[in-house]
Enzyme design. Structure first.
Site, PDB file in Angstrom:
ATOM      1  N   LYS A 129       0.881  -1.173   0.000  1.00  0.00           N
ATOM      2  CA  LYS A 129       0.000   0.000   0.000  1.00  0.00           C
ATOM      3  C   LYS A 129       0.916   1.219   0.000  1.00  0.00           C
ATOM      4  O   LYS A 129       1.261   1.767   1.054  1.00  0.00           O
ATOM      5  CB  LYS A 129      -0.903  -0.050   1.242  1.00  0.00           C
ATOM      6  CG  LYS A 129      -2.146   0.818   1.142  1.00  0.00           C
ATOM      7  CD  LYS A 129      -3.140   0.441   2.233  1.00  0.00           C
ATOM      8  CE  LYS A 129      -4.254   1.440   2.359  1.00  0.00           C
ATOM      9  NZ  LYS A 129      -5.070   1.617   1.155  1.00  0.00           N
TER      10      LYS A 129
HETATM   11  N1  PPE Z   1      -7.742  -1.598  -2.979  1.00  0.00           N
HETATM   12  C1  PPE Z   1      -7.199  -0.366  -2.858  1.00  0.00           C
HETATM   13  C2  PPE Z   1      -6.527   0.233  -4.016  1.00  0.00           C
HETATM   14  C3  PPE Z   1      -7.300   0.309  -1.649  1.00  0.00           C
HETATM   15  O1  PPE Z   1      -6.770   1.516  -1.529  1.00  0.00           O
HETATM   16  C4  PPE Z   1      -7.987  -0.278  -0.557  1.00  0.00           C
HETATM   17  C5  PPE Z   1      -8.125   0.455   0.734  1.00  0.00           C
HETATM   18  C6  PPE Z   1      -8.527  -1.578  -0.728  1.00  0.00           C
HETATM   19  C7  PPE Z   1      -8.367  -2.199  -1.955  1.00  0.00           C
HETATM   20  C8  PPE Z   1      -9.205  -2.306   0.388  1.00  0.00           C
HETATM   21  O2  PPE Z   1      -8.287  -2.709   1.379  1.00  0.00           O
HETATM   22  P1  PPE Z   1      -8.719  -2.872   2.911  1.00  0.00           P
HETATM   23  O3  PPE Z   1      -8.947  -1.518   3.452  1.00  0.00           O
HETATM   24  O4  PPE Z   1      -7.560  -3.570   3.543  1.00  0.00           O
HETATM   25  O5  PPE Z   1      -9.949  -3.706   2.922  1.00  0.00           O
HETATM   26  N2  PPE Z   1      -8.175   1.875   0.626  1.00  0.00           N
HETATM   27  C9  PPE Z   1      -7.872   2.716   1.760  1.00  0.00           C
HETATM   28  C10 PPE Z   1      -7.685   4.181   1.402  1.00  0.00           C
HETATM   29  C11 PPE Z   1      -8.867   4.945   0.974  1.00  0.00           C
HETATM   30  C12 PPE Z   1      -8.568   6.436   0.878  1.00  0.00           C
HETATM   31  O6  PPE Z   1      -9.256   7.127   0.109  1.00  0.00           O
HETATM   32  O7  PPE Z   1      -7.671   6.931   1.563  1.00  0.00           O
HETATM   33  C13 PPE Z   1      -8.883   2.489   2.888  1.00  0.00           C
HETATM   34  O8  PPE Z   1      -9.991   2.047   2.638  1.00  0.00           O
HETATM   35  O9  PPE Z   1      -8.512   2.749   4.023  1.00  0.00           O
END
Ligand code: PPE
Length: 304
Positions: A158
């Site tokens: 990330k």
């Molecule tokens: N894909 C991406 C690209 C992504 O950024 C997130 C989280 C996910 C999948 C889902 O991952 P998880 O949170 O572990 O279920 N995105 C983060 C950032 C959002 C933002 O705008 O800042 C979040 O949801 O915290």
């Protein structure tokens, strides 16, 4: 606008929100190599709890490892600092943002021995895509931007810089009147949203993108587990945009987005144009667990 209140953890101590500043020549600010996490703390009946704290801390360390940034703390210290940040700010429900970044020192792409810094902030954050989207579903478009090639951006991390792609896709979708963008991978298969993983439901079976082109979402893993416990088959298999169009149900998952139904993609109604029964069943199951109403997955929660 964010409310400037409370304290932010920076490199081992709490500073006032308005004093949580960095030098403009901070390396990560110029070149985008930083790693972050997003966690949510939920208010339960008697106590508040952070969802999957240790999984998020593990992923922060993995992202930093991929980016060759050595976090100057161990996982236990980082987990404690996250809990402390919620406590100090007296927040009963919030979003938590740890950020590992390369600090001030040398400029130029090569970061040399610049210090690796860690900050943790927490704030109140409601429904990411809006309360209406959570209840009635959102409208998405397939982006004109392609998701990362696996040898350009290593999506298991990330990493801050990867989100330039997300910002461009999100701006395009919003400008065109949609709530969110869905990105295709370089081969044309569906990958994920700008900040969410994606699931489709057809004839009682769930499909979600395999891990090759996406962030391994912690919410995604939890929802896969919840579906399988309910006897719903889940396939981690590539699918195409037209397979989304003819799905009975589509939903996205993420820490910020939680579990949001999708009611329309590229101006095509999904299913009956309303959140379907599998989506809403899983959403209900998810919220019951995180709010401590359903004790079956108590190990997913860390009390604050
Ligand atoms: N894909 C991406 C690209 C992504 O950024 C997130 C989280 C996910 C999948 C889902 O991952 P998880 O949170 O572990 O279920 N995105 C983060 C950032 C959002 C933002 O705008 O800042 C979040 O949801 O915290």
């Amino acid at each position: 606008m964010m409310e400037a209140q409370g304290k932010i953890w920076m490199d081992g101590s709490f500073v006032n929100w308005t004093d949580a500043n960095v030098h403009v020549l901070t390396h990560s600010l110029h070149y985008g190599l930083a790693a972050f996490e997003g966690l949510r703390c939920y208010k339960g009946k008697t106590t508040s709890a952070i969802f999957k704290l240790h999984e998020h801390v593990d992923r922060l360390f993995e992202s930093a490892h991929i980016g060759m940034m050595t976090i100057p703390y161990d996982k236990k210290q980082v987990a404690e600092a996250i809990v402390e940040t919620v406590r100090v700010n007296k927040l009963d429900a919030c979003y938590i943002r740890p950020l590992v970044y390369i600090g001030y020192g040398a400029m130029g792409v090569y970061p040399g021995d610049n210090p690796i810094k860690l900050a943790i902030a927490a704030w109140k954050w409601g429904a990411y895509l809006g309360d209406d989207a959570l209840a009635n579903g959102m409208r998405a478009r397939v982006s004109s931007f392609t998701r990362h090639h696996v040898n350009v951006s290593m999506t298991r991390g990330k990493i801050s810089g990867y989100y330039v792609n997300s910002i461009l896709a999100k701006r395009e979708a919003k400008a065109d009147g949609y709530d969110e963008a869905i990105l295709l991978d370089p081969e044309g298969y569906v990958s994920e949203g700008t900040g969410e993983n994606i699931f489709i439901v057809r004839k009682g079976r769930i499909k979600t993108t395999p891990l090759t082109s996406i962030l391994e979402g912690i919410t995604r893993n939890s929802v896969i587990e919840l579906a399988r416990e309910r006897g719903i088959p889940v396939l981690e298999e590539r699918f195409t945009r037209d397979e989304m169009y003819i799905a009975d149900e589509v939903f996205v998952t993420g820490t910020a987005a939680e579990l949001t139904p999708v009611r329309e993609i590229d101006n095509r109604r999904i299913g009956i144009g309303k959140p379907g029964p599998i989506t809403m069943g899983l959403q209900k199951a998810f919220f019951s667990i995180v709010r401590g109403e359903d004790p079956t997955h108590a190990s997913w929660l860390t009390r604050v």
